[in-house]
Design a protein around this motif. Structure first.
Motif, PDB file in Angstrom:
ATOM      1  N   GLN A  38     -32.391   2.882  -5.903  1.00 56.95           N
ATOM      2  CA  GLN A  38     -32.096   1.586  -6.494  1.00 56.95           C
ATOM      3  C   GLN A  38     -33.429   0.663  -6.003  1.00 56.95           C
ATOM      4  OE1 GLN A  38     -28.407  -0.199  -4.825  1.00 56.95           O
ATOM      5  NE2 GLN A  38     -27.252   1.781  -5.151  1.00 56.95           N
ATOM      6  N   ASP A  39     -34.506   1.112  -5.953  1.00 58.58           N
ATOM      7  CA  ASP A  39     -35.722   0.521  -5.549  1.00 58.58           C
ATOM      8  C   ASP A  39     -36.936   0.951  -6.369  1.00 58.58           C
ATOM      9  OD1 ASP A  39     -37.100  -1.389  -4.510  1.00 58.58           O
ATOM     10  OD2 ASP A  39     -36.707  -0.887  -2.252  1.00 58.58           O
ATOM     11  N   VAL A  40     -38.116   0.268  -6.397  1.00 61.82           N
ATOM     12  CA  VAL A  40     -39.321   0.706  -6.901  1.00 61.82           C
ATOM     13  C   VAL A  40     -39.996   1.504  -5.744  1.00 61.82           C
ATOM     14  CG1 VAL A  40     -41.429   0.145  -7.907  1.00 61.82           C
ATOM     15  CG2 VAL A  40     -39.493  -1.057  -8.642  1.00 61.82           C
ATOM     16  N   LEU A  41     -40.576   2.658  -6.410  1.00 62.72           N
ATOM     17  CA  LEU A  41     -41.421   3.536  -5.262  1.00 62.72           C
ATOM     18  C   LEU A  41     -42.813   3.222  -5.517  1.00 62.72           C
ATOM     19  CD1 LEU A  41     -41.164   5.958  -3.374  1.00 62.72           C
ATOM     20  CD2 LEU A  41     -41.901   7.291  -5.464  1.00 62.72           C
ATOM     21  N   LEU A  42     -43.207   2.641  -4.232  1.00 62.84           N
ATOM     22  CA  LEU A  42     -44.612   2.385  -4.250  1.00 62.84           C
ATOM     23  C   LEU A  42     -45.562   3.563  -3.736  1.00 62.84           C
ATOM     24  CD1 LEU A  42     -43.872  -0.980  -2.465  1.00 62.84           C
ATOM     25  CD2 LEU A  42     -44.161  -0.685  -4.895  1.00 62.84           C
ATOM     26  N   SER A  43     -46.927   3.514  -4.388  1.00 62.38           N
ATOM     27  CA  SER A  43     -48.041   4.290  -4.129  1.00 62.38           C
ATOM     28  C   SER A  43     -49.392   3.539  -3.678  1.00 62.38           C
ATOM     29  CB  SER A  43     -48.291   5.235  -4.993  1.00 62.38           C
ATOM     30  OG  SER A  43     -47.232   5.881  -5.603  1.00 62.38           O
ATOM     31  N   ALA A  44     -50.156   4.073  -2.693  1.00 67.53           N
ATOM     32  CA  ALA A  44     -51.496   3.376  -2.539  1.00 67.53           C
ATOM     33  C   ALA A  44     -52.088   3.676  -3.831  1.00 67.53           C
ATOM     34  CB  ALA A  44     -52.128   4.183  -1.315  1.00 67.53           C
ATOM     35  N   VAL A  45     -52.963   2.517  -3.970  1.00 65.42           N
ATOM     36  CA  VAL A  45     -53.810   2.622  -5.008  1.00 65.42           C
ATOM     37  C   VAL A  45     -55.327   2.302  -4.625  1.00 65.42           C
ATOM     38  CG1 VAL A  45     -54.425   1.514  -7.405  1.00 65.42           C
ATOM     39  CG2 VAL A  45     -52.039   1.860  -6.389  1.00 65.42           C
ATOM     40  N   PRO A  46     -56.314   3.001  -5.217  1.00 62.29           N
ATOM     41  CA  PRO A  46     -57.666   2.966  -4.733  1.00 62.29           C
ATOM     42  C   PRO A  46     -58.211   1.310  -5.204  1.00 62.29           C
ATOM     43  CG  PRO A  46     -57.543   4.930  -5.746  1.00 62.29           C
ATOM     44  CD  PRO A  46     -56.048   4.318  -6.122  1.00 62.29           C
ATOM     45  N   LYS A  47     -59.044   0.724  -4.326  1.00 65.09           N
ATOM     46  CA  LYS A  47     -59.397  -0.478  -4.634  1.00 65.09           C
ATOM     47  C   LYS A  47     -60.333  -0.536  -5.925  1.00 65.09           C
ATOM     48  CE  LYS A  47     -61.461  -4.302  -2.253  1.00 65.09           C
ATOM     49  NZ  LYS A  47     -61.907  -4.722  -0.719  1.00 65.09           N
ATOM     50  N   GLY A  48     -60.221  -1.357  -6.717  1.00 64.68           N
ATOM     51  CA  GLY A  48     -60.813  -1.500  -7.982  1.00 64.68           C
ATOM     52  C   GLY A  48     -60.001  -0.891  -9.199  1.00 64.68           C
ATOM     53  N   VAL A  49     -59.095  -0.043  -9.224  1.00 68.17           N
ATOM     54  CA  VAL A  49     -58.565   0.477 -10.293  1.00 68.17           C
ATOM     55  C   VAL A  49     -57.904  -0.753 -11.027  1.00 68.17           C
ATOM     56  CG1 VAL A  49     -56.843   1.952 -10.760  1.00 68.17           C
ATOM     57  CG2 VAL A  49     -58.375   2.578  -9.142  1.00 68.17           C
ATOM     58  N   ALA A  50     -57.554  -0.813 -12.293  1.00 65.89           N
ATOM     59  CA  ALA A  50     -57.132  -1.781 -12.958  1.00 65.89           C
ATOM     60  C   ALA A  50     -55.815  -1.365 -13.446  1.00 65.89           C
ATOM     61  CB  ALA A  50     -57.990  -2.083 -14.277  1.00 65.89           C
ATOM     62  N   PRO A  51     -54.605  -2.318 -13.341  1.00 63.90           N
ATOM     63  CA  PRO A  51     -53.320  -1.828 -13.714  1.00 63.90           C
ATOM     64  C   PRO A  51     -53.337  -1.736 -15.472  1.00 63.90           C
ATOM     65  CG  PRO A  51     -53.461  -4.227 -13.029  1.00 63.90           C
ATOM     66  CD  PRO A  51     -54.714  -3.709 -12.647  1.00 63.90           C
ATOM     67  N   VAL A  52     -52.386  -0.913 -15.934  1.00 66.69           N
ATOM     68  CA  VAL A  52     -52.298  -0.754 -17.038  1.00 66.69           C
ATOM     69  C   VAL A  52     -51.074  -1.826 -17.658  1.00 66.69           C
ATOM     70  CG1 VAL A  52     -52.989   1.469 -17.425  1.00 66.69           C
ATOM     71  CG2 VAL A  52     -50.562   1.174 -17.097  1.00 66.69           C
ATOM     72  N   ALA A  53     -50.290  -2.084 -16.708  1.00 61.11           N
ATOM     73  CA  ALA A  53     -49.051  -3.368 -17.199  1.00 61.11           C
ATOM     74  C   ALA A  53     -48.614  -3.724 -16.045  1.00 61.11           C
ATOM     75  CB  ALA A  53     -48.082  -2.333 -17.968  1.00 61.11           C
ATOM     76  N   TYR A  54     -47.680  -4.512 -16.098  1.00 61.90           N
ATOM     77  CA  TYR A  54     -47.150  -5.225 -14.948  1.00 61.90           C
ATOM     78  C   TYR A  54     -45.554  -4.989 -15.166  1.00 61.90           C
ATOM     79  CZ  TYR A  54     -51.090  -7.295 -13.289  1.00 61.90           C
ATOM     80  OH  TYR A  54     -52.365  -7.584 -12.936  1.00 61.90           O
ATOM     81  N   LEU A  55     -44.828  -4.819 -14.160  1.00 61.23           N
ATOM     82  CA  LEU A  55     -43.385  -4.592 -14.041  1.00 61.23           C
ATOM     83  C   LEU A  55     -42.570  -5.723 -13.204  1.00 61.23           C
ATOM     84  CD1 LEU A  55     -40.908  -2.647 -14.520  1.00 61.23           C
ATOM     85  CD2 LEU A  55     -41.269  -1.797 -12.314  1.00 61.23           C
ATOM     86  N   SER A  56     -41.613  -6.336 -14.160  1.00 59.86           N
ATOM     87  CA  SER A  56     -40.940  -7.217 -13.343  1.00 59.86           C
ATOM     88  C   SER A  56     -39.611  -6.824 -13.217  1.00 59.86           C
ATOM     89  CB  SER A  56     -40.668  -8.710 -14.174  1.00 59.86           C
ATOM     90  OG  SER A  56     -39.825  -9.448 -13.518  1.00 59.86           O
ATOM     91  N   PHE A  57     -39.184  -6.387 -11.861  1.00 56.28           N
ATOM     92  CA  PHE A  57     -38.191  -5.544 -11.404  1.00 56.28           C
ATOM     93  C   PHE A  57     -36.959  -6.666 -10.866  1.00 56.28           C
ATOM     94  CE2 PHE A  57     -36.271  -2.949  -7.979  1.00 56.28           C
ATOM     95  CZ  PHE A  57     -35.427  -2.063  -8.766  1.00 56.28           C
ATOM     96  N   ASN A  58     -35.862  -6.764 -11.522  1.00 61.13           N
ATOM     97  CA  ASN A  58     -34.737  -7.499 -11.382  1.00 61.13           C
ATOM     98  C   ASN A  58     -33.837  -6.473  -9.936  1.00 61.13           C
ATOM     99  OD1 ASN A  58     -32.326  -8.859 -10.807  1.00 61.13           O
ATOM    100  ND2 ASN A  58     -31.911  -9.092 -13.151  1.00 61.13           N
ATOM    101  N   ARG A  59     -34.337  -6.693  -9.026  1.00 61.90           N
ATOM    102  CA  ARG A  59     -33.796  -5.936  -7.854  1.00 61.90           C
ATOM    103  C   ARG A  59     -32.358  -6.124  -7.614  1.00 61.90           C
ATOM    104  NH1 ARG A  59     -36.722  -3.619  -4.158  1.00 61.90           N
ATOM    105  NH2 ARG A  59     -38.523  -4.902  -4.485  1.00 61.90           N
ATOM    106  N   ASN A  60     -31.802  -7.391  -7.615  1.00 63.32           N
ATOM    107  CA  ASN A  60     -30.483  -7.696  -7.314  1.00 63.32           C
ATOM    108  C   ASN A  60     -29.600  -6.999  -8.552  1.00 63.32           C
ATOM    109  OD1 ASN A  60     -30.731  -8.729  -4.893  1.00 63.32           O
ATOM    110  ND2 ASN A  60     -30.967 -10.649  -6.033  1.00 63.32           N
ATOM    111  N   GLY A  61     -29.948  -7.408  -9.849  1.00 60.96           N
ATOM    112  CA  GLY A  61     -29.395  -6.861 -10.978  1.00 60.96           C
ATOM    113  C   GLY A  61     -29.183  -5.369 -11.017  1.00 60.96           C
ATOM    114  N   TYR A  62     -30.192  -4.859 -10.906  1.00 61.84           N
ATOM    115  CA  TYR A  62     -30.378  -3.442 -10.909  1.00 61.84           C
ATOM    116  C   TYR A  62     -29.513  -2.617  -9.618  1.00 61.84           C
ATOM    117  CZ  TYR A  62     -32.046   1.206 -11.311  1.00 61.84           C
ATOM    118  OH  TYR A  62     -32.157   3.043 -11.559  1.00 61.84           O
ATOM    119  N   SER A  63     -29.573  -3.098  -8.518  1.00 59.42           N
ATOM    120  CA  SER A  63     -28.676  -2.697  -7.660  1.00 59.42           C
ATOM    121  C   SER A  63     -27.027  -2.966  -7.857  1.00 59.42           C
ATOM    122  CB  SER A  63     -29.084  -3.421  -6.103  1.00 59.42           C
ATOM    123  OG  SER A  63     -30.114  -3.150  -5.835  1.00 59.42           O
TER     124      SER A  63
END
Length: 129
Positions: A38-63
């Motif tokens: 019921q949550d987003v899994l986070l990973s460490a990302v090397p410094k300087g890597v550009a994201p390909v997109a952004y995710l807006s996560f409605n935590r309460n709604g999803y739970s």
């Protein structure tokens, strides 16, 4: 976007060599276990890597969705099979017992509003059944 809650940057591991024992950058995906997470899994990302997109996560709604979904399937597994068969047999696609209670409660509410009295024993028992 510093003040937006539950906004996550998405990254793609494009490291070549996806064979047996491949580790790449170690990104773990969005969820740990799709059936129970019921949550987003986070990973460490090397410094300087550009994201390909952004995710807006409605935590309460999803739970809430996950809880209601799980409760529904628990109910399906534990429901009264005989009562369900009765619902299927009459072909109207509604639960007759539930409908009985709806009619009874509506009649009782009208009776209370009109007379100010509550009669638990119903004079129209046969109609309700």
């Amino acid at each position: 976007m510093p003040h937006l809650t539950d906004l996550y940057a998405l990254f793609v591991d494009e490291t070549p060599g996806r064979g047996l024992g491949y580790r790449g950058l170690g990104y773990r995906g969005l969820v740990r276990d799709a059936d129970t997470s019921q949550d987003v899994l986070l990973s460490a990302v090397p410094k300087g890597v550009a994201p390909v997109a952004y995710l807006s996560f409605n935590r309460n709604g999803y739970s809430t969705y996950c809880r209601v979904f799980r409760e529904y399937w628990d109910w399906v597994a534990k429901r009264n099979a005989e009562r369900y068969q009765n619902t299927v047999q009459h072909g109207k696609n509604y639960d007759a017992k539930n409908m009985l209670h709806v009619f009874r409660l509506l009649q009782m509410a009208g009776e209370i509003a009109e007379t100010g009295q509550l009669h638990v024993r119903r004079p129209n028992r046969e109609f309700l059944l």
